[in-house]
Design an enzyme around this catalytic site. Sequence first.
Site, PDB file in Angstrom:
ATOM      1  N   GLY A   1       0.806  -1.217   0.000  1.00  0.00           N
ATOM      2  CA  GLY A   1       0.000   0.000   0.000  1.00  0.00           C
ATOM      3  C   GLY A   1       0.837   1.265   0.000  1.00  0.00           C
TER       4      GLY A   1
ATOM      5  N   HIS B   1      -1.958   1.966 -13.222  1.00  0.00           N
ATOM      6  CA  HIS B   1      -1.441   2.992 -12.310  1.00  0.00           C
ATOM      7  C   HIS B   1      -1.664   4.392 -12.886  1.00  0.00           C
ATOM      8  CE1 HIS B   1       0.238   0.738  -9.048  1.00  0.00           C
ATOM      9  NE2 HIS B   1       0.996   0.005  -9.826  1.00  0.00           N
TER      10      HIS B   1
ATOM     11  N   ASP C   1      -5.286   5.289 -12.537  1.00  0.00           N
ATOM     12  CA  ASP C   1      -5.617   5.548 -11.126  1.00  0.00           C
ATOM     13  C   ASP C   1      -5.093   6.905 -10.666  1.00  0.00           C
ATOM     14  OD1 ASP C   1      -6.783   3.118 -11.010  1.00  0.00           O
ATOM     15  OD2 ASP C   1      -5.168   2.123  -9.897  1.00  0.00           O
TER      16      ASP C   1
HETATM   17  N1  LIG Z   1       7.126   3.406 -16.526  1.00  0.00           N
HETATM   18  C1  LIG Z   1       6.122   3.574 -15.677  1.00  0.00           C
HETATM   19  N2  LIG Z   1       6.110   2.859 -14.534  1.00  0.00           N
HETATM   20  C2  LIG Z   1       5.086   3.064 -13.674  1.00  0.00           C
HETATM   21  C3  LIG Z   1       4.041   3.983 -13.943  1.00  0.00           C
HETATM   22  N3  LIG Z   1       3.172   3.936 -12.908  1.00  0.00           N
HETATM   23  C4  LIG Z   1       3.667   3.023 -12.038  1.00  0.00           C
HETATM   24  N4  LIG Z   1       4.815   2.490 -12.499  1.00  0.00           N
HETATM   25  C5  LIG Z   1       5.684   1.502 -11.839  1.00  0.00           C
HETATM   26  O1  LIG Z   1       4.906   0.575 -11.103  1.00  0.00           O
HETATM   27  C6  LIG Z   1       5.599   0.170  -9.929  1.00  0.00           C
HETATM   28  C7  LIG Z   1       4.700   0.186  -8.726  1.00  0.00           C
HETATM   29  O2  LIG Z   1       3.607  -0.635  -8.961  1.00  0.00           O
HETATM   30  P1  LIG Z   1       3.268  -1.992  -8.184  1.00  0.00           P
HETATM   31  O3  LIG Z   1       4.344  -2.993  -8.418  1.00  0.00           O
HETATM   32  O4  LIG Z   1       1.892  -2.363  -8.551  1.00  0.00           O
HETATM   33  O5  LIG Z   1       3.283  -1.502  -6.686  1.00  0.00           O
HETATM   34  P2  LIG Z   1       3.911  -2.101  -5.391  1.00  0.00           P
HETATM   35  O6  LIG Z   1       4.990  -1.147  -5.034  1.00  0.00           O
HETATM   36  O7  LIG Z   1       4.290  -3.530  -5.460  1.00  0.00           O
HETATM   37  O8  LIG Z   1       2.671  -2.055  -4.444  1.00  0.00           O
HETATM   38  P3  LIG Z   1       2.317  -1.073  -3.294  1.00  0.00           P
HETATM   39  O9  LIG Z   1       3.194  -1.417  -2.146  1.00  0.00           O
HETATM   40  O10 LIG Z   1       0.886  -1.363  -2.981  1.00  0.00           O
HETATM   41  O11 LIG Z   1       2.516   0.306  -3.795  1.00  0.00           O
HETATM   42  C8  LIG Z   1       6.728   1.156  -9.723  1.00  0.00           C
HETATM   43  O12 LIG Z   1       7.965   0.509  -9.935  1.00  0.00           O
HETATM   44  C9  LIG Z   1       6.523   2.223 -10.813  1.00  0.00           C
HETATM   45  O13 LIG Z   1       7.750   2.665 -11.363  1.00  0.00           O
HETATM   46  C10 LIG Z   1       4.106   4.752 -15.147  1.00  0.00           C
HETATM   47  O14 LIG Z   1       3.253   5.575 -15.456  1.00  0.00           O
HETATM   48  N5  LIG Z   1       5.174   4.507 -15.984  1.00  0.00           N
END
Ligand SMILES: Nc1nc2c(ncn2[C@@H]2O[C@H](COP(=O)(O)OP(=O)(O)OP(=O)(O)O)[C@@H](O)[C@H]2O)c(=O)[nH]1
Length: 171
Positions: A16, A52, A55
Amino acid sequence: MTKNSLTFFLGGARSGKSRLAQEMAESQHGSLAYLATGQAFDAEMADRIARHRTDRGPRWRTTDCPLDLPAAIAREAVLGNIVLVDCLTLWTSNLLLSDADLPAAQAALLAALAAARCPVILISNETGLGIVPDNALARQFRDAAGRLHQQVAALADTVFFVAAGLTLRLK
Ligand SMILES: Nc1nc2c(ncn2[C@@H]2O[C@H](COP(=O)(O)OP(=O)(O)OP(=O)(O)O)[C@@H](O)[C@H]2O)c(=O)[nH]1
């Protein structure tokens, strides 16, 4: 959060931490800059990135910076935006896989953070709590990430550990 505060969210996968970090940024007035280090190497990641982006909504401007994160932070700082970096874990792994000079890149990141005159929020995965990985690259990654986390936390004004959607304030 003050004008040039540094906040660090550290936690496990799907803990989260991204949501909490985004909510903190969105609670502030000003332009929001999302610096993404993730790369869509496969359809699953492409799908996740697309979700993402949806969102986050239109208030956010996203910049991809898989490697040159320090320069991206410096650019946003000049503009005075609220900067969210997601995440240091993938940045570290991107650098390792591209054979970059990791200590130099980490030093450049710390310098960019120290110089930034805008609020910066950093996210990273705590990957060091399990058993010792049995392959050398994974051990190198774990050690590099752990060292970077200590240095970022030392520089940060506020540090949260995130688990199960809840925050534990470490600093
Ligand atoms: N290139 C790119 N990467 C993104 C974008 N939005 C999110 N990400 C990547 O998505 C990753 C985070 O997503 P998740 O893996 O679903 O999240 P998480 O960190 O495991 O989960 P939480 O702990 O709940 O936040 C990060 O490494 C971001 O860099 C975007 O618009 N472009």
